[in-house]
Design a protein around this motif. Structure first.
Motif, PDB file in Angstrom:
ATOM      1  N   LEU A  11       1.339  -0.703   0.058  1.00  0.00           N
ATOM      2  CA  LEU A  11       0.219   0.113  -0.351  1.00  0.00           C
ATOM      3  C   LEU A  11       0.426   1.397  -0.218  1.00  0.00           C
ATOM      4  O   LEU A  11       1.615   1.313   0.400  1.00  0.00           O
ATOM      5  CB  LEU A  11      -0.984  -0.047   0.718  1.00  0.00           C
ATOM      6  CG  LEU A  11      -1.733   1.421   1.381  1.00  0.00           C
ATOM      7  CD1 LEU A  11      -3.371   1.511   0.329  1.00  0.00           C
ATOM      8  CD2 LEU A  11      -2.261   1.473   2.990  1.00  0.00           C
ATOM      9  N   THR A  90      -3.222   0.375  -9.058  1.00  0.00           N
ATOM     10  CA  THR A  90      -3.883  -0.558  -8.244  1.00  0.00           C
ATOM     11  C   THR A  90      -3.859  -1.550  -9.053  1.00  0.00           C
ATOM     12  O   THR A  90      -4.425  -1.713 -10.367  1.00  0.00           O
ATOM     13  CB  THR A  90      -4.869  -0.142  -7.336  1.00  0.00           C
ATOM     14  OG1 THR A  90      -4.731   1.388  -6.707  1.00  0.00           O
ATOM     15  CG2 THR A  90      -5.447  -1.481  -6.886  1.00  0.00           C
ATOM     16  N   GLN A 107       0.251  -7.858  -5.233  1.00  0.00           N
ATOM     17  CA  GLN A 107      -0.794  -6.899  -4.903  1.00  0.00           C
ATOM     18  C   GLN A 107      -0.115  -5.071  -4.984  1.00  0.00           C
ATOM     19  O   GLN A 107       0.618  -5.083  -3.508  1.00  0.00           O
ATOM     20  CB  GLN A 107      -1.746  -6.559  -4.088  1.00  0.00           C
ATOM     21  CG  GLN A 107      -3.078  -6.090  -4.017  1.00  0.00           C
ATOM     22  CD  GLN A 107      -3.827  -6.019  -5.112  1.00  0.00           C
ATOM     23  OE1 GLN A 107      -3.921  -6.748  -5.965  1.00  0.00           O
ATOM     24  NE2 GLN A 107      -4.482  -4.467  -5.926  1.00  0.00           N
ATOM     25  N   THR A 109      -1.327  -1.003  -3.954  1.00  0.00           N
ATOM     26  CA  THR A 109      -2.215  -0.324  -3.422  1.00  0.00           C
ATOM     27  C   THR A 109      -2.496   1.247  -3.729  1.00  0.00           C
ATOM     28  O   THR A 109      -1.327   1.190  -2.879  1.00  0.00           O
ATOM     29  CB  THR A 109      -3.622  -1.171  -3.013  1.00  0.00           C
ATOM     30  OG1 THR A 109      -3.551  -2.499  -3.085  1.00  0.00           O
ATOM     31  CG2 THR A 109      -4.716  -0.384  -2.456  1.00  0.00           C
ATOM     32  N   SER A 111      -3.689   4.814  -3.235  1.00  0.00           N
ATOM     33  CA  SER A 111      -4.644   5.065  -1.613  1.00  0.00           C
ATOM     34  C   SER A 111      -4.157   6.318  -0.623  1.00  0.00           C
ATOM     35  O   SER A 111      -3.194   5.371   0.395  1.00  0.00           O
ATOM     36  CB  SER A 111      -5.394   3.968  -1.613  1.00  0.00           C
ATOM     37  OG  SER A 111      -6.589   4.604  -0.457  1.00  0.00           O
TER      38      SER A 111
END
Length: 112
Positions: A11, A90, A107, A109, A111
């Motif tokens: 993230l 993303t 993954q 992401t 944000s």
């Protein structure tokens, strides 16, 4: 064992950076082009960047100037340096060897 293993996702806030790594078995790395793809839920798979065995690179228009693909042939590794990340980046990112193998992905992401 033939395998591709990605790492480095996570993230990050918009504008941030991540570096993805893909470790490959030598039999599916040496002499083959390597590609990073990404796929977000509900969207089609997108080619992000590729690099030939000789180091020639190609990028999707959406990432040009922000992402850099490279490979370390001594370590059977392909890297994807991602800068100035945007929420639209993303996705699940996976690497692919042109001999026909892909990893499970990592993954990413973006944000706030």
């Amino acid at each position: 064992q033939v395998q591709l293993v990605e790492s480095g996702g996570g993230l990050v806030q918009p504008g941030g950076s991540l570096r993805l790594s893909c470790a490959a078995s030598g039999s599916i790395f040496n002499g083959y082009a390597m590609t990073w793809f990404r796929q977000a839920p509900g969207k089609q798979r997108e080619l992000v960047a590729s690099i030939t065995s000789g180091g020639i690179t190609n990028y999707a228009d959406s990432v040009k100037g922000r992402f850099t693909i490279s490979r370390d042939n001594a370590k059977n590794t392909v890297l994807l340096q991602m800068n100035s990340l945007k929420p639209e980046d993303t996705a699940n990112y996976y690497c692919y060897s042109t001999i026909g193998y892909r990893g499970q992905g990592t993954q990413v992401t973006v944000s706030s």
